[in-house]
Motif scaffolding. Structure first.
Motif, short mmCIF file in Angstrom:
data_model
loop_
_atom_site.label_atom_id
_atom_site.label_comp_id
_atom_site.label_asym_id
_atom_site.label_seq_id
_atom_site.Cartn_x
_atom_site.Cartn_y
_atom_site.Cartn_z
N LEU A 1 48.07 17.10 -22.02
CA LEU A 1 48.40 15.91 -21.24
C LEU A 1 48.86 14.77 -22.14
O LEU A 1 49.84 14.08 -21.83
N LEU A 2 48.17 14.58 -23.26
CA LEU A 2 48.58 13.51 -24.19
C LEU A 2 49.98 13.78 -24.72
O LEU A 2 50.81 12.86 -24.81
N GLN A 3 50.28 15.03 -25.05
CA GLN A 3 51.62 15.38 -25.52
C GLN A 3 52.66 15.12 -24.44
O GLN A 3 53.76 14.62 -24.72
N THR A 4 52.34 15.44 -23.20
CA THR A 4 53.24 15.17 -22.08
C THR A 4 53.52 13.68 -21.95
O THR A 4 54.67 13.25 -21.76
N LEU A 5 52.48 12.88 -22.07
CA LEU A 5 52.64 11.43 -21.97
C LEU A 5 53.50 10.89 -23.12
O LEU A 5 54.35 10.01 -22.91
N GLU A 6 53.31 11.42 -24.31
CA GLU A 6 54.11 10.97 -25.45
C GLU A 6 55.58 11.32 -25.28
O GLU A 6 56.47 10.49 -25.54
N THR B 1 65.51 18.32 -19.20
CA THR B 1 64.55 18.82 -20.18
C THR B 1 64.29 17.74 -21.22
O THR B 1 65.21 17.30 -21.91
N LEU B 2 63.03 17.31 -21.32
CA LEU B 2 62.64 16.27 -22.28
C LEU B 2 62.08 16.93 -23.53
O LEU B 2 61.44 17.97 -23.47
N GLY B 3 62.32 16.30 -24.68
CA GLY B 3 61.77 16.78 -25.94
C GLY B 3 62.74 17.58 -26.78
O GLY B 3 62.45 17.87 -27.95
N LEU B 4 63.88 17.96 -26.22
CA LEU B 4 64.87 18.72 -26.99
C LEU B 4 65.75 17.80 -27.84
O LEU B 4 66.01 16.66 -27.43
#
Length: 346
Positions: A197-202, A305-308
């Protein structure tokens, strides 16, 4: 390269509606599609264009590209195709799951992802693929998101675990980001951990801060009915979700919750009458997040897609095998995905 940074649109599963919504978008929204080209098969796109023909109208021209340098020279209402070598000579039959169609769809995504990672194109918009066809083709990823994550990790020479990504579904009224994507509900519940969850929020904070130009206001949905009702209906909110929110707030993120899942989306929704209280809702699992956004209108939703380290968007619907080849599929979500990709490109 072209004056307008090129966007690749993958054709999707050739047995589904992907090729025809691509053709329809080039026919009906030429200004939005300037600087775009299709990665796929010329014969498949010609068949798709033919199913859209109206009495007395000229067929949508198909231009086979020899080089992306000449993309700006392609006239409006013409469909430019980058013919991918190695695809089957005959298009897959409409509406049928097949390994050949799965291989073709995956090959187009891989080519476009690698071109984007090399900086040769600005980003990619992916037409729908079929997960069963992917599996039949021996592709070891359940969907676009995981396939693109693997390609980005390979390019960066990192383990996949060090290339975390998340799925965001966005429309003009609502955005939601998912903690987990394509897995069983039982596994999705197990994936609700403080770290995930913390990674998702970041990831959500970083992506929306770039696109909004300010820190986003993030709401977090609970996992259980009524967000657990103080532990009466489950302790995940108390033991996992609230601690992750506290850690995120300690890192400067504007995060709130956990809120009851059945009401938080109403609070976050923006309409002409009122702005939403939040910029995005973080959902604990796939359907919790996607049902509200899709209910507001599949034609308006865009998958991001987020994070790529690349821009990737797609329509928020599937292959619709039941109507493939009839020329009735709606291209609105694909056109919105192209517009979104343009906004996200640097």
């Amino acid at each position: 390269m072209t004056a307008t940074p090129a966007l690749a649109i993958t054709q999707g599963d050739p047995a589904g509606i992907g090729p025809e919504i691509v053709a329809k978008a080039f026919r009906d929204a030429p200004q939005d599609l300037r600087g775009c080209f299709v990665v796929g098969d010329v014969a498949t796109l010609r068949r798709a264009a033919a199913c859209l023909e109206r009495p007395g109208e000229t067929s949508l021209p198909i231009a086979r590209l020899a080089s992306l340098e000449h993309l700006d020279q392609v006239p409006p209402r013409c469909l430019p195709v980058w013919q991918l070598p190695g695809l089957d000579a005959e298009p897959a039959p409409w509406g049928q799951v097949s390994a050949a169609a799965g291989r073709a769809a995956a090959a187009c995504v891989v080519w476009a992802a690698r071109a984007a990672l090399r900086g040769e194109i600005a980003g990619l918009v992916t037409a729908p693929l079929h997960k069963e066809a992917l599996a039949a083709a021996g592709v070891h990823y359940p969907g676009h998101t995981e396939l693109l994550q693997a390609e980005a990790a390979r390019h960066a020479r990192l383990p996949v675990a060090q290339m975390p990504v998340r799925m965001m579904l966005a429309s003009d009224e609502l955005r939601t980001v998912l903690v987990s994507i394509h897995m069983s509900l039982r596994d999705a519940i197990e994936a609700v951990t403080v770290d995930n969850l913390l990674q998702t929020l970041e990831i959500t904070h970083a992506a929306l801060a770039r696109s909004l130009g300010r820190a986003p206001r993030i709401a977090v949905a609970g996992l259980n009915p009524h967000a657990g009702e103080g532990g009466l209906f489950g302790r995940e909110e108390l033991d996992i979700i609230a601690p992750a929110i506290a850690l995120a707030r300690g890192r400067g993120m504007d995060v709130h919750g956990p809120f009851a899942p059945d009401t938080v989306y109403m609070r976050a929704r923006s309409t002409r009458e009122r702005a939403g209280e939040f910029d995005v809702v973080v959902a604990m699992y796939h359907d919790q997040g996607l049902i509200p956004v899709k209910y507001l209108g599949v034609d308006k939703g865009v998958n991001v897609t987020l994070g790529l380290p690349l821009v990737r968007t797609s329509p928020d619907h599937g292959t619709a095998f039941d109507i493939a080849g009839q020329g009735v599929a709606d291209a609105a979500s694909l056109i919105e995905a192209v517009r979104m990709a343009r906004r996200l490109c640097p």
